[in-house]
Design an enzyme around this catalytic site. Structure first.
Site, mmCIF file in Angstrom:
data_model
loop_
_atom_site.group_PDB
_atom_site.id
_atom_site.type_symbol
_atom_site.label_atom_id
_atom_site.label_comp_id
_atom_site.label_asym_id
_atom_site.label_seq_id
_atom_site.Cartn_x
_atom_site.Cartn_y
_atom_site.Cartn_z
ATOM 1 N N ASN A 148 0.859 -1.192 0.000
ATOM 2 C CA ASN A 148 0.000 0.000 0.000
ATOM 3 C C ASN A 148 0.891 1.236 0.000
ATOM 4 O O ASN A 148 2.040 1.188 0.449
ATOM 5 C CB ASN A 148 -0.865 -0.004 1.273
ATOM 6 C CG ASN A 148 -1.777 1.212 1.367
ATOM 7 O OD1 ASN A 148 -2.429 1.585 0.388
ATOM 8 N ND2 ASN A 148 -1.826 1.847 2.531
ATOM 9 N N HIS A 190 0.872 5.235 1.390
ATOM 10 C CA HIS A 190 0.174 6.154 2.297
ATOM 11 C C HIS A 190 0.929 7.488 2.311
ATOM 12 O O HIS A 190 2.159 7.494 2.375
ATOM 13 C CB HIS A 190 0.102 5.564 3.714
ATOM 14 C CG HIS A 190 -0.672 6.437 4.651
ATOM 15 N ND1 HIS A 190 -2.055 6.545 4.600
ATOM 16 C CD2 HIS A 190 -0.261 7.271 5.636
ATOM 17 C CE1 HIS A 190 -2.448 7.411 5.528
ATOM 18 N NE2 HIS A 190 -1.389 7.861 6.171
ATOM 19 N N SER A 207 5.008 6.727 2.292
ATOM 20 C CA SER A 207 5.557 5.407 2.620
ATOM 21 C C SER A 207 4.886 4.342 1.768
ATOM 22 O O SER A 207 3.672 4.387 1.558
ATOM 23 C CB SER A 207 5.263 5.052 4.089
ATOM 24 O OG SER A 207 5.605 6.104 4.970
#
Ligand code: GAR
Length: 218
Positions: free
Chosen positions: A109, A111, A138
């Site tokens: 993911n 973010h 990140s």
């Protein structure tokens, strides 16, 4: 080396999806996007996928009576696409522990903060409210806890006086588009290993650049 088959899950604009599409279009890139799935039918990212000739579909969570039923449909579509790996790119539904464990070590993911700071929604507002001077983004492995999990790469940007959410978001987003393809490349090259809560990236180049700190005047 065979290319890693990737499903990208989105909910909206899809600019990170676009950065992955562009990276995968390079002949030497070790991953290919085999499907793009959105929980929102109106997500602009679906158009980006179609424009790139990538199979894309909406799986509208509102059409399912439970989270389990929604995730079962998601899982079926991902498996049918042949994807072996998932990139969440602005996918704004929290996935269940069941779903996450099925893709453990195979789902990442992005973010828009320097995790573990400022998880959840309104990240840039949280960043500005906290008065920090360094912001960033990140890429991390997904674990059941939201916006947590072993971090593969981060990029830092300055918070400038007078920034509002839009200005900060734009500065961070430019870095998101740099680090997400880089993280996916490392994973697809088999250079990323998990050791407990930490990520190790093999190769000197990776070691030097798991923190991207652009050299800019502040
Ligand atoms: C990006 O800034 C991404 O980091 C963020 O949503 C935006 C999606 O933009 N994701 C999260 O906040 C996840 N917690 P995009 O649709 O243009 O890629």
């Amino acid at each position: 080396m065979p290319t890693l088959k990737v499903a990208v899950l989105i909910s909206g604009r899809g600019s990170n999806l676009q950065s992955l599409i562009d990276a995968c279009a390079q002949p030497s890139f070790p991953a290919e996007i085999v499907t793009v799935l959105s929980n929102r039918p109106d997500a602009y990212g679906l158009e980006r996928a179609k424009a790139a000739g990538i199979p894309a579909a909406a799986i509208n969570h509102k059409n399912y009576e439970s989270k389990a039923a929604f995730e079962a449909a998601l899982q079926d579509a991902i498996v049918a696409s042949g994807a072996e790996f998932i990139c969440l790119a602005g996918f704004m539904r929290l996935l269940s522990a069941d779903f996450v464990s099925r893709w453990s070590g195979r789902m990442i993911n992005i973010h828009p903060s320097l995790l573990p700071a400022f998880k959840g929604l309104h990240t840039h507002r949280q960043t500005l409210d906290a008065g920090v001077k360094i912001a960033g983004c990140s890429v991390h492995f997904v674990v059941p806890e939201m916006d947590a999990g072993p971090i593969i790469i981060q990029a830092a940007v300055p918070v400038l006086q007078g920034d509002d959410e839009a200005a900060l978001a734009e500065r961070v987003l430019a870095e998101e588009h740099q680090i997400y393809p880089r993280a996916l490349r490392w994973v697809a090259e088999g250079r990323v290993t998990l050791s407990g809560d930490r990520v190790e990236v093999k190769g000197a180049e990776a070691q030097q650049t798991s923190l991207r700190m652009p050299d800019r005047a502040v």
